[in-house]
Design a protein around this motif. Structure first.
Motif, mmCIF file in Angstrom:
data_model
loop_
_atom_site.group_PDB
_atom_site.id
_atom_site.type_symbol
_atom_site.label_atom_id
_atom_site.label_comp_id
_atom_site.label_asym_id
_atom_site.label_seq_id
_atom_site.Cartn_x
_atom_site.Cartn_y
_atom_site.Cartn_z
ATOM 1 N N LYS A 7 0.815 -1.209 0.000
ATOM 2 C CA LYS A 7 0.000 0.000 0.000
ATOM 3 C C LYS A 7 0.849 1.259 0.000
ATOM 4 C CE LYS A 7 -3.894 -2.206 2.351
ATOM 5 N NZ LYS A 7 -4.792 -2.204 3.533
ATOM 6 N N THR A 8 2.083 1.169 0.511
ATOM 7 C CA THR A 8 2.946 2.333 0.599
ATOM 8 C C THR A 8 4.278 2.026 -0.064
ATOM 9 O OG1 THR A 8 1.928 2.947 2.703
ATOM 10 C CG2 THR A 8 4.029 4.000 2.142
ATOM 11 N N LEU A 9 4.629 2.817 -1.063
ATOM 12 C CA LEU A 9 5.900 2.595 -1.738
ATOM 13 C C LEU A 9 7.027 3.171 -0.909
ATOM 14 C CD1 LEU A 9 4.970 3.432 -5.440
ATOM 15 C CD2 LEU A 9 5.036 1.213 -4.313
ATOM 16 N N PRO A 10 8.175 2.486 -0.881
ATOM 17 C CA PRO A 10 9.311 3.017 -0.125
ATOM 18 C C PRO A 10 9.838 4.292 -0.748
ATOM 19 C CG PRO A 10 9.970 1.112 -1.423
ATOM 20 C CD PRO A 10 8.484 1.221 -1.543
ATOM 21 N N THR A 11 10.364 5.145 0.090
ATOM 22 C CA THR A 11 10.922 6.409 -0.388
ATOM 23 C C THR A 11 12.371 6.528 0.052
ATOM 24 O OG1 THR A 11 10.138 7.545 1.602
ATOM 25 C CG2 THR A 11 8.696 7.583 -0.322
ATOM 26 N N SER A 12 13.116 7.330 -0.672
ATOM 27 C CA SER A 12 14.529 7.547 -0.365
ATOM 28 C C SER A 12 14.703 8.846 0.401
ATOM 29 C CB SER A 12 15.346 7.602 -1.656
ATOM 30 O OG SER A 12 16.644 8.075 -1.395
ATOM 31 N N ASN A 13 15.571 8.797 1.431
ATOM 32 C CA ASN A 13 15.926 10.022 2.140
ATOM 33 C C ASN A 13 17.416 10.319 1.957
ATOM 34 O OD1 ASN A 13 17.132 8.121 3.808
ATOM 35 N ND2 ASN A 13 15.456 8.174 5.316
ATOM 36 N N VAL A 14 17.974 9.844 0.821
ATOM 37 C CA VAL A 14 19.386 10.083 0.527
ATOM 38 C C VAL A 14 19.621 11.575 0.326
ATOM 39 C CG1 VAL A 14 21.244 9.649 -1.112
ATOM 40 C CG2 VAL A 14 19.692 7.811 -0.478
ATOM 41 N N GLN A 15 20.684 12.071 0.940
ATOM 42 C CA GLN A 15 20.994 13.487 0.854
ATOM 43 C C GLN A 15 21.789 13.787 -0.409
ATOM 44 O OE1 GLN A 15 22.713 15.003 4.493
ATOM 45 N NE2 GLN A 15 21.510 13.592 5.746
ATOM 46 N N ASN A 16 21.787 15.038 -0.781
ATOM 47 C CA ASN A 16 22.557 15.501 -1.925
ATOM 48 C C ASN A 16 23.437 16.659 -1.472
ATOM 49 O OD1 ASN A 16 23.385 15.605 -4.562
ATOM 50 N ND2 ASN A 16 21.292 15.645 -5.399
ATOM 51 N N PRO A 17 24.747 16.618 -1.529
ATOM 52 C CA PRO A 17 25.530 15.612 -2.253
ATOM 53 C C PRO A 17 25.511 14.242 -1.578
ATOM 54 C CG PRO A 17 26.978 17.056 -1.042
ATOM 55 C CD PRO A 17 25.592 17.644 -0.917
ATOM 56 N N ILE A 18 25.721 13.228 -2.402
ATOM 57 C CA ILE A 18 25.621 11.834 -1.963
ATOM 58 C C ILE A 18 26.867 11.432 -1.177
ATOM 59 C CG2 ILE A 18 26.644 10.905 -4.073
ATOM 60 C CD1 ILE A 18 24.629 8.626 -3.911
ATOM 61 N N ASN A 19 26.670 10.567 -0.177
ATOM 62 C CA ASN A 19 27.786 10.041 0.605
ATOM 63 C C ASN A 19 28.047 8.607 0.146
ATOM 64 O OD1 ASN A 19 29.768 9.663 2.506
ATOM 65 N ND2 ASN A 19 28.362 9.316 4.214
ATOM 66 N N LEU A 20 29.200 8.381 -0.477
ATOM 67 C CA LEU A 20 29.526 7.081 -1.046
ATOM 68 C C LEU A 20 30.615 6.399 -0.242
ATOM 69 C CD1 LEU A 20 29.615 8.033 -4.828
ATOM 70 C CD2 LEU A 20 27.744 6.936 -3.580
ATOM 71 N N ALA A 21 30.519 5.076 -0.132
ATOM 72 C CA ALA A 21 31.522 4.294 0.589
ATOM 73 C C ALA A 21 32.848 4.313 -0.168
ATOM 74 C CB ALA A 21 31.042 2.853 0.755
ATOM 75 N N GLY A 22 33.939 4.337 0.598
ATOM 76 C CA GLY A 22 35.267 4.376 0.001
ATOM 77 C C GLY A 22 36.181 3.331 0.600
ATOM 78 N N GLN A 23 37.470 3.629 0.639
ATOM 79 C CA GLN A 23 38.459 2.652 1.079
ATOM 80 C C GLN A 23 38.348 2.303 2.558
ATOM 81 O OE1 GLN A 23 42.080 4.551 -0.594
ATOM 82 N NE2 GLN A 23 42.499 2.538 -1.480
ATOM 83 N N ASN A 24 37.700 3.155 3.342
ATOM 84 C CA ASN A 24 37.542 2.857 4.763
ATOM 85 C C ASN A 24 36.300 2.012 5.041
ATOM 86 O OD1 ASN A 24 35.686 4.813 4.105
ATOM 87 N ND2 ASN A 24 35.930 5.998 6.000
ATOM 88 N N SER A 25 35.650 1.517 3.987
ATOM 89 C CA SER A 25 34.466 0.676 4.141
ATOM 90 C C SER A 25 34.856 -0.683 4.719
ATOM 91 C CB SER A 25 33.782 0.493 2.784
ATOM 92 O OG SER A 25 32.784 -0.497 2.842
ATOM 93 N N LEU A 26 33.894 -1.361 5.361
ATOM 94 C CA LEU A 26 34.127 -2.721 5.850
ATOM 95 C C LEU A 26 34.362 -3.705 4.716
ATOM 96 C CD1 LEU A 26 31.506 -3.011 8.733
ATOM 97 C CD2 LEU A 26 33.989 -3.102 8.971
#
Length: 652
Positions: A7-26
């Protein structure tokens, strides 16, 4: 857990500018620093230009032919329990070499793989299962505690050695209870022939899974409490990354190149969730399910039950400056999820895109489809055709959830299962033991050539059915309703025969133990009918059972989809109110769990132990001493440190 619309579609709350995983990721998976996967590893002998020589997906039966490369791929892993925050929330996790998901295993078809696992978790046992590999030469390396080995004790190490005997995409994971819901899993990439599906770039594994902020033992203890406490998953992750309730934790990202064709290897390592994976504005061409190459077909959404994998090709048709979302959606009707936890996003950037800005693309029309089942069997046709033939044995397994007085546990045909970590079944069989306590749920099928199982699920929960040591033919699936029972073409007389159970090395009809609550669905049955006593599970013929007049069960009409070449895979979804029919050839002596791949269900007894050709195990199998050595190591540790076994002791 029905299949109605959301009944309810999921929505995104991603901010802009986007935060992307880098070399310090698990994990570097899903980052710009992820490994680049070649068509095959080239430090092998290359007869005919390939490690597999002239073998192809169209001319080679993968269950009878395999290249002998003579190469061993070696890995050394340390398992630790640490506090980590993949989605920005500190939780206890099991890390493999400090990674979540764990490191990629990469090999060529026919290579040997050797993994030394050191258990540095102070309070946790360990055992690793190599999902989907047949283990034909090494059934003692399947990694199931209490079945093939004792667990790896804290402070101990064990080296697994096995063949890459199939090719494509899979994963490894802990097989101790539901432990892998808190980590201890990672992807496997086995390179093999894919000449019918040319591509330019192998993007590699894309693991989409639901995620809990609670430790696995706490979640399982809640499910198995006398008054169950149901824990809903907190988030959804792609390659171990996503934000949580707008906290702007880093997201995964992938690179596409315009004009090129990319291969993506989708994997669902969830404890219970169905994942629907889509890419905004792009069509995907399916080329494999699990370890089985398929005749290609197009789709805009891939559905994966826990344990399943699908390989796809995607044409880079986007503008060189464009960016789009890759979406992983877990339908709330297919698994228990908290609000605002159903959607994981990963950014796909074309070569000229602005990597600092979040994509603004729109979801596919069916991205949030809530159907929990797999694609139609008519679509999923293997490249190499194999006809299943007639089975030697047919079993009909109705599924039920009942209280044993202390917990709600799962039964198949009136049977449930608990393993003994201190007494692995395979080692017992090698020593000549063929009779087991009924709670071990061991079923001796002797030297029968092929087995067929009809699973019937009148309940309200889905069950992804997984078999170790084999790919299953998926013969049929469909609804299993009271109305169909009366018109399915099965025995219409309503006769329920009670007879002595036959030895499993003869052609027998199924032991169909209909409990009282299922009798309204049985032809001629009525509520309050008599249930049947279960056998001892050892193949001794000493038990009594209730046997229907046909071997089709009470829902299946006997039809088979594509009978000369049905779909094969190692996990198939069984929907609520439905049945599935699976079959496999007994060509791999060993002890093989057949079970639900929902962690909480397997830990609550949903496991049927298939004992295959025990005479060959006793006569021909040379089990290395190091396998048996896991038991004195385990005994020594548990004599000092008491390790609670919450449920059945085994999971997927």
């Amino acid at each position: 857990m029905g299949n109605g619309p959301s009944k309810t579609l999921p929505t995104s709350n991603v901010q802009n500018p986007i935060n992307l995983a880098g070399q310090n990721s698990l994990s570097l998976l899903g980052t710009p620093f992820a490994p680049i996967f070649p068509p095959f590893l080239k430090n092998n002998p290359l007869p005919n230009g390939f490690p597999w020589g002239s073998l192809t997906s169209q001319n080679a039966n993968p269950y009878q032919q395999m290249p002998d490369t003579g190469v061993t791929r070696s890995y050394a892993w340390t398992l630790t329990k640490q506090t980590a925050a993949p989605d920005g929330v500190d939780v206890p996790l099991i890390l493999v070499n400090g990674q979540y998901p764990g490191p990629v295993i990469e090999a060529n078809w026919g290579d040997w793989i050797e993994v030394t696992v050191s258990n540095n978790m102070t309070t946790q046992p360990a055992a690793i299962h190599w999902h989907g590999l047949l283990q034909k030469q090494t059934p003692w390396m399947d990694g199931v505690p209490g079945v093939d080995q004792c667990p790896i004790a804290s402070g101990s190490a064990f080296t697994y050695r096995f063949r890459a005997d199939l090719y494509g995409t899979s994963w490894y994971h802990s097989h101790v209870e539901s432990q892998w819901a808190s980590g201890g899993f990672g992807p496997m990439v086995i390179h093999g022939p894919d000449e019918q599906t040319a591509y330019d770039v192998d993007v590699g594994p894309v693991m989409a899974n639901e995620y809990y902020h609670e430790w696995w033992e706490d979640v399982l203890a809640g499910f198995l409490a006398k008054d169950p406490v149901v824990t809903r998953s907190d988030n959804n992750l792609i390659n171990g990354k996503n934000s949580y309730l707008g906290n702007n934790a880093p997201l995964a990202s992938f690179n596409f190149t315009s004009g090129k064709t990319m291969r993506l290897r989708f994997i669902n390592p969830s404890a219970s969730a169905v994942e629907k994976i889509s890419i905004d504005g792009h069509t995907m061409t399916v080329i494999a399910n699990d370890f089985v190459p398929l005749k290609p077909y197009d789709t805009t959404v891939v559905t994966l039950a826990p344990g399943q994998r699908t390989d796809v090709l995607v044409k880079g048709a986007g503008d060189p400056k464009s960016a789009v979302w890759l979406r992983a959606f877990k339908p709330p009707n297919c698994s228990l999820s908290k609000a605002n936890s159903t959607l994981a996003l990963a950014a796909i950037f074309y070569e000229g895109a602005d990597r600092t800005a979040a994509p603004t693309s729109q979801a596919q029309p069916d991205a949030y489809d809530t159907y929990c089942g797999n694609d139609p069997l008519s679509k999923t046709v293997p490249m190499y055709p194999i006809a299943p033939g007639d089975p030697s044995v047919t079993e009909v397994l109705p599924i039920q959830l009942l209280s044993n007085g202390t917990a709600d546990i799962w039964y198949e045909a009136g049977r449930t299962m608990v393993v003994d970590y201190n007494d692995p079944i395979l080692l017992d069989v090698k020593q000549g033991q063929l009779s087991f306590d009924p709670i071990r749920n061991v079923h001796d099928y002797g030297t029968n050539k092929s087995l067929r199982f009809v699973f019937e699920n009148p309940g309200q929960q889905p069950h992804p059915i997984h078999l170790h040591g084999h790919n299953m033919f998926i013969l049929q699936e469909g609804a299993c309703t009271a109305a169909q029972v009366g018109s399915s073409g099965n025995d219409q007389s309503g006769a329920i025969h009670k007879s002595s159970r036959h030895r499993r090395d003869a052609v027998v009809e199924p032991r169909n133990l209909w409990p009282d609550w299922l009798w309204p669905f049985v032809p001629g049955g009525s509520s309050g009918g008599s249930g049947s006593s279960s056998s001892n599970g050892s193949g001794s013929g000493s038990g009594k059972s209730s046997t229907p007049a046909t071997t089709k069960g009470h829902c299946w009409d006997g039809s088979i989809v594509n009978p000369q070449n049905p779909q094969r895979r190692d996990v198939q979804m069984l929907l609520p109110g439905h049945y599935i029919v699976v079959q496999w050839n007994q060509d791999n002596p060993g002890v093989w769990p057949l079970h639900c791949h929902i962690a909480w269900h397997a830990s609550a007894g949903f496991v049927w132990m298939v004992l295959e050709n025990p005479a060959a195990i006793q006569k021909d199998m040379s089990i290395p001493n190091v396998v048996a050595q896991t038991c004195p190591n385990w005994d020594k540790w548990t004599a000092v440190d008491v390790v609670p076994q919450i449920g059945s002791g085994i999971k997927n």
